[in-house]
Motif scaffolding. Structure first.
Motif, PDB file in Angstrom:
ATOM      1  N   ALA A   1     -62.158 -14.374 -20.989  1.00 25.68           N
ATOM      2  CA  ALA A   1     -60.737 -15.319 -22.461  1.00 25.68           C
ATOM      3  C   ALA A   1     -59.733 -15.675 -22.095  1.00 25.68           C
ATOM      4  CB  ALA A   1     -61.658 -15.494 -23.814  1.00 25.68           C
ATOM      5  N   ARG A   2     -59.461 -14.055 -22.102  1.00 21.24           N
ATOM      6  CA  ARG A   2     -58.330 -13.462 -21.733  1.00 21.24           C
ATOM      7  C   ARG A   2     -56.966 -14.561 -20.608  1.00 21.24           C
ATOM      8  NH1 ARG A   2     -59.589  -7.530 -21.783  1.00 21.24           N
ATOM      9  NH2 ARG A   2     -60.439  -8.218 -20.482  1.00 21.24           N
ATOM     10  N   LYS A   3     -58.293 -14.954 -19.662  1.00 25.11           N
ATOM     11  CA  LYS A   3     -57.104 -15.170 -18.449  1.00 25.11           C
ATOM     12  C   LYS A   3     -57.086 -16.818 -18.365  1.00 25.11           C
ATOM     13  CE  LYS A   3     -57.251 -10.870 -15.801  1.00 25.11           C
ATOM     14  NZ  LYS A   3     -57.708 -10.285 -15.040  1.00 25.11           N
ATOM     15  N   ALA A   4     -58.631 -17.172 -19.109  1.00 20.33           N
ATOM     16  CA  ALA A   4     -58.499 -18.271 -18.494  1.00 20.33           C
ATOM     17  C   ALA A   4     -57.500 -19.676 -19.860  1.00 20.33           C
ATOM     18  CB  ALA A   4     -60.220 -18.993 -18.480  1.00 20.33           C
ATOM     19  N   LEU A   5     -57.300 -20.571 -19.510  1.00 19.82           N
ATOM     20  CA  LEU A   5     -56.146 -21.669 -19.534  1.00 19.82           C
ATOM     21  C   LEU A   5     -57.490 -23.040 -19.484  1.00 19.82           C
ATOM     22  CD1 LEU A   5     -52.571 -20.525 -19.023  1.00 19.82           C
ATOM     23  CD2 LEU A   5     -54.505 -20.181 -20.932  1.00 19.82           C
ATOM     24  N   VAL A   6     -57.839 -23.333 -20.809  1.00 21.10           N
ATOM     25  CA  VAL A   6     -58.477 -24.716 -20.855  1.00 21.10           C
ATOM     26  C   VAL A   6     -57.922 -25.639 -21.074  1.00 21.10           C
ATOM     27  CG1 VAL A   6     -60.735 -26.242 -20.667  1.00 21.10           C
ATOM     28  CG2 VAL A   6     -60.540 -23.343 -20.820  1.00 21.10           C
ATOM     29  N   GLY A   7     -57.319 -27.174 -19.689  1.00 20.16           N
ATOM     30  CA  GLY A   7     -56.583 -27.750 -20.448  1.00 20.16           C
ATOM     31  C   GLY A   7     -57.049 -29.189 -20.674  1.00 20.16           C
ATOM     32  N   THR A   8     -55.545 -29.384 -21.599  1.00 20.62           N
ATOM     33  CA  THR A   8     -56.402 -30.965 -21.904  1.00 20.62           C
ATOM     34  C   THR A   8     -55.709 -32.262 -21.310  1.00 20.62           C
ATOM     35  OG1 THR A   8     -56.738 -29.920 -23.875  1.00 20.62           O
ATOM     36  CG2 THR A   8     -56.607 -32.732 -24.075  1.00 20.62           C
ATOM     37  N   PRO A   9     -56.578 -32.955 -20.054  1.00 22.67           N
ATOM     38  CA  PRO A   9     -56.352 -33.645 -19.281  1.00 22.67           C
ATOM     39  C   PRO A   9     -55.741 -34.942 -19.591  1.00 22.67           C
ATOM     40  CG  PRO A   9     -58.321 -33.284 -18.628  1.00 22.67           C
ATOM     41  CD  PRO A   9     -57.895 -32.061 -20.065  1.00 22.67           C
ATOM     42  N   SER A  10     -55.316 -35.450 -19.336  1.00 21.83           N
ATOM     43  CA  SER A  10     -54.346 -36.755 -19.759  1.00 21.83           C
ATOM     44  C   SER A  10     -55.421 -37.604 -18.977  1.00 21.83           C
ATOM     45  CB  SER A  10     -52.919 -36.613 -20.159  1.00 21.83           C
ATOM     46  OG  SER A  10     -52.477 -37.005 -18.460  1.00 21.83           O
ATOM     47  N   TRP A  11     -55.668 -38.862 -19.713  1.00 25.42           N
ATOM     48  CA  TRP A  11     -56.476 -39.712 -18.508  1.00 25.42           C
ATOM     49  C   TRP A  11     -55.455 -40.507 -18.197  1.00 25.42           C
ATOM     50  CZ3 TRP A  11     -61.307 -38.287 -17.126  1.00 25.42           C
ATOM     51  CH2 TRP A  11     -61.750 -36.876 -18.161  1.00 25.42           C
ATOM     52  N   PRO A  12     -56.169 -41.395 -17.000  1.00 19.05           N
ATOM     53  CA  PRO A  12     -55.147 -42.967 -16.394  1.00 19.05           C
ATOM     54  C   PRO A  12     -56.082 -43.700 -17.705  1.00 19.05           C
ATOM     55  CG  PRO A  12     -55.353 -41.457 -14.562  1.00 19.05           C
ATOM     56  CD  PRO A  12     -56.183 -40.598 -15.633  1.00 19.05           C
ATOM     57  N   THR A  13     -55.512 -45.051 -17.966  1.00 17.82           N
ATOM     58  CA  THR A  13     -55.732 -46.363 -18.713  1.00 17.82           C
ATOM     59  C   THR A  13     -56.780 -46.902 -18.249  1.00 17.82           C
ATOM     60  OG1 THR A  13     -53.417 -47.213 -18.129  1.00 17.82           O
ATOM     61  CG2 THR A  13     -53.583 -45.669 -20.014  1.00 17.82           C
ATOM     62  N   SER A  14     -56.124 -46.933 -16.153  1.00 20.19           N
ATOM     63  CA  SER A  14     -57.182 -48.028 -15.759  1.00 20.19           C
ATOM     64  C   SER A  14     -57.738 -47.465 -14.814  1.00 20.19           C
ATOM     65  CB  SER A  14     -56.909 -49.079 -15.555  1.00 20.19           C
ATOM     66  OG  SER A  14     -55.080 -48.258 -14.391  1.00 20.19           O
ATOM     67  N   VAL A  15     -59.421 -47.632 -14.458  1.00 24.01           N
ATOM     68  CA  VAL A  15     -59.771 -47.872 -13.698  1.00 24.01           C
ATOM     69  C   VAL A  15     -59.946 -48.276 -12.542  1.00 24.01           C
ATOM     70  CG1 VAL A  15     -62.319 -47.201 -12.846  1.00 24.01           C
ATOM     71  CG2 VAL A  15     -61.773 -46.046 -15.151  1.00 24.01           C
ATOM     72  N   ASP A  16     -60.367 -47.794 -11.479  1.00 23.45           N
ATOM     73  CA  ASP A  16     -60.050 -49.044  -9.614  1.00 23.45           C
ATOM     74  C   ASP A  16     -61.322 -49.103  -9.573  1.00 23.45           C
ATOM     75  OD1 ASP A  16     -58.041 -48.658  -6.555  1.00 23.45           O
ATOM     76  OD2 ASP A  16     -60.288 -49.460  -7.213  1.00 23.45           O
ATOM     77  N   GLY A  17     -61.644 -50.365 -10.085  1.00 25.12           N
ATOM     78  CA  GLY A  17     -63.284 -51.182  -9.681  1.00 25.12           C
ATOM     79  C   GLY A  17     -63.295 -51.175  -8.564  1.00 25.12           C
TER      80      GLY A  17
END
Lengths: 198, 523
Positions: free
Chosen positions: A44-60
């Motif tokens: 845990a001292r070396k791991a940084l878990v980021g919080t992704p930003s999610w795109p608003t639209s999916v490519d259908g």
């Protein structure tokens, strides 16, 4: 003959056994449980878990080309899933996910395409920040060649992505130079993930 | 109840050093061959706790700058110098593409490793961690760990995995080879570690010290195991050699510190599901009926030690030594003549199966079938049918070790077996006695074949499965085999607190020990 009819067992009359307790359990115990889902088993001292930003639209259209299994799997991805913009490749793509990552692999026409995105970063304070000299998707990127495999890596949505192209024939120009891998990367499509818009 | 903690089991193993561990040396990280580029001097282990990716000996060094390489001394890539220590780092070796962690900003992305020899498609490449196979290309296999670290294996042949497959640490992925998509390269494994580094992104990190520590860990791990149960009925445990995770370890049984005979060995090759996760593979258990040579009423010191196949060193199992005091057995039924060839076919040995006892009062029955023929009941896997003359006789699968049978290796009984008349239960274990110099096996039911009163007159044993490919136990019995995952017989638990007084009261007749060398009857 002294042959009494002794039906049944050979009476194993065992006396005075030194081991007298239960059939005690000496099986090798399971390893100490470690976090195996969302909390990855890393230091845990070396791991940084980021919080992704999610795109608003999916490519259908891209999503539609994926197999049912791939669509099911990508829904578990903890990071935004980018896929190649090539229906033929999408139809055979295999998507896998882990606690912090997703991966895609697809193969066609002597070319293997592998995508990988992870939100977990390893923090080594003594390693200074670095920016790639190249650019993909409007972001700084590293492009490198590893035994004939051309790779691009960049940061996007709070996630570290990498794209690897491997050609069966070394002479295949798609795996020589930055042009093709850059073009493929620039056309990647977002198709979802567990935190994304569906 | 005695419990052994995982930390003890996995950590207390003696740190013996194998022959090739002793001569293993490596040059420091970043110390590349002169003129091959600027290495990264970095003492960090980026992926601690890896299992080394190649089975057996291995040599990490450059494919390009060593003998036979494009820029190396002339000669063959198979030259002995390429297959010798010390190891040498070749991460950051001169290349032209981006490598942000290399001093030059460019360089070689991973580490080249040769296996024990330059033969291709021979030496196994194994999973360094538990993980998922996330891509397989023309000559690459990517294994991704739960933390997102990716391990790249290049140039393998005989790939054993598929994309999406979950693998366990130690699972075979393929064979080290020279597969390079139709282009030639030397036989080696190119191994990368790709990690997401904070403020940089996904890059190839130095693999050299991760590999050094993994290799050292492999070298320094002798066989280990535990004696889980030791009483007058069974010896049960497991043994495992981390250097040869797929191999069965031989376990030696030493009684009263006397030099063990060749007979006094077990093979830890039985499958047991509880071992799979802990050891990475399942076939490392042993189980045997306790040796009858101990059944003399005296207290014996018993030690079990795993034998290292590499250097023949012995490594004591956890919970060994122990002591056993087993009273002589009361013998009933009949004694059945035992020919030498029959004893061999049933895998009977003096150490495990011979009881020093006076069996002269027992009536003589029919000879034991010349070879074991046994089948698993198709509707009850815990039941074995042993063919004896014209009858089938029941034997609990949990008692199979007493006859050196492995239930998992037996075929199901067919109709021909099940149509035979059922005789009395087969004795729970082989008991070999000697009367006037001749060898016999005691049959509590009286001599076998169907009569069961010690004076049978029955036809010669037949094999009703012979025309249908039926399996005989003689073809599959492992020496002192275990129960292949079957639970321990309740009898083990029932032995607890058995007192010699009670046993003697029931038994009535204690047979006088009379040790003599048996002279096998030839028939």
């Amino acid at each position: 003959m002294l042959a009494p009819r002794l039906v049944g067992i050979l009476a194993l009359v065992v006396a005075g056994c030194a081991e007298s307790g239960d059939a005690f359990d000496r099986r090798p115990p399971k390893p100490t449980p470690t976090a195996v889902t969302k909390a990855a088993p890393v230091d845990a001292r070396k791991a940084l878990v980021g919080t992704p930003s999610w795109p608003t639209s999916v490519d259908g259209p891209a999503l539609k080309e994926l197999s049912e299994a791939a669509r099911r799997e990508l829904a578990h991805s903890p990071v935004p899933v980018l896929v190649v913009d090539e229906p033929k490749l999408l139809r055979t793509a295999v998507i896998t996910t882990g606690p912090h990552w997703y991966a895609l692999s697809t193969k066609d026409g002597g070319l293997t395409t592998a995508l990988h995105g992870t939100r977990l970063a390893h923090d080594y304070p003594e390693i200074p920040p670095a920016r790639g000299r190249s650019e993909v998707r409007g972001r700084p990127a590293f492009i490198t060649e590893n035994e004939g495999i051309v790779s691009a890596s960049w940061l996007e949505n709070g996630v570290a992505y990498s794209l690897d192209l491997e050609c069966f024939e070394r002479q295949d120009t798609r795996c020589q130079g930055a042009a093709h891998v850059t073009a493929i990367a620039n056309r990647l499509r977002y198709v979802g993930g567990e935190g994304g818009t569906r | 109840m005695k419990r052994v903690l995982a930390a003890v089991l996995l950590g207390v193993a003696t740190l013996a050093t194998t022959a090739y561990a002793e001569d293993f040396t490596f040059l420091p990280p970043g110390d590349l061959i002169a003129g091959s580029g600027d290495g990264r001097v970095d003492a960090k282990v980026y992926a601690p706790g890896l299992l080394f990716p190649i089975q057996g000996k291995a040599y990490a060094n450059s494919q390009v700058y060593m003998t036979g390489g494009l820029y190396g001394p002339s000669g063959s890539q198979c030259a002995p110098v390429n297959f010798s220590y010390p190891w040498r780092d070749n991460y950051c070796e001169e290349r032209s593409w981006d490598m942000p962690l290399c001093p030059a900003g460019t360089g070689h992305q991973g580490q080249d490793i040769r296996a024990a020899s330059c033969e291709g498609n021979v030496h196994g490449a194994i999973a360094v961690v538990d993980g998922t196979i996330t891509s397989i290309g023309s000559y690459s296999v990517y294994l991704t760990a739960p933390d997102g670290t990716r391990y790249d294996y290049l140039h393998m042949d005989s790939v054993q995995v598929s994309v999406g497959e979950k693998v366990k640490r130690g699972d075979l992925l393929g064979k080290v080879s020279n597969n390079f998509g139709g282009t030639s390269t030397s036989v080696h494994l190119h191994f990368n570690i790709k990690q997401n580094i904070a403020n940089i992104g996904s890059v190839y990190v130095p693999p050299y010290l991760s590999l050094v520590t993994a290799y050292q860990a492999t070298l320094s791990q002798p066989p280990r195991g535990a004696l889980e149960l030791a009483d007058c009925e069974r010896l049960v445990g497991w043994a495992f050699d981390p250097e040869k995770p797929g191999a069965a370890v031989a376990v030696e049984l030493d009684v009263d510190a006397t030099p063990p005979s060749n007979e006094a060995q077990l093979l830890a090759d039985r499958e047991r599901s509880d071992l799979c996760d802990t050891l990475g593979s399942c076939n490392h258990a042993f189980a045997a009926a306790s040796p009858l040579s101990l059944f003399d009423g005296a207290t014996h010191a018993v030690r079990l030690r795993a034998i290292d196949a590499e250097d023949a060193t012995r490594h004591e199992l956890l919970e060994s030594p122990t002591t056993l005091a087993c009273a002589p057995l009361e013998l009933t039924g009949a004694r059945r003549p035992l020919a030498e060839a029959t004893a061999t076919a049933w895998k009977l040995t003096s150490f495990w199966d011979e009881l020093t006892a006076d069996a002269s009062a027992l009536p003589e029955g029919k000879a034991l079938p010349s070879a074991p023929k046994a089948f698993v009941d198709p509707s009850d896997a815990k039941l074995i049918w042993v063919l004896d003359g014209a009858t089938r006789r029941k034997l609990a699968a949990s008692d199979a070790p007493g006859w050196h049978m492995d239930p998992a290796a037996l075929k199901d009984a067919g109709a021909a077996v099940l149509e035979l008349a059922e005789g009395p239960p087969f004795p729970r274990r082989a008991v070999w006695v000697t009367v006037e110099g001749l060898a016999y096996v005691v049959d509590d039911a009286g001599g076998g074949g169907g009569g069961g009163n010690g004076t049978p007159s029955l036809p010669e044993p037949t094999d009703p499965e012979a025309t249908s490919g039926g399996n005989s136990a003689s073809a599959s019995c492992a020496v002192h085999a275990s129960t292949a995952g079957a639970p321990l017989a309740p009898a083990v638990g029932s032995m607890k607190n058995t007192t010699s007084i009670g046993a003697l009261a029931i038994g009535g007749l204690l047979l006088v020990a009379r040790r003599r060398r048996s002279r096998l009857r030839s028939r």
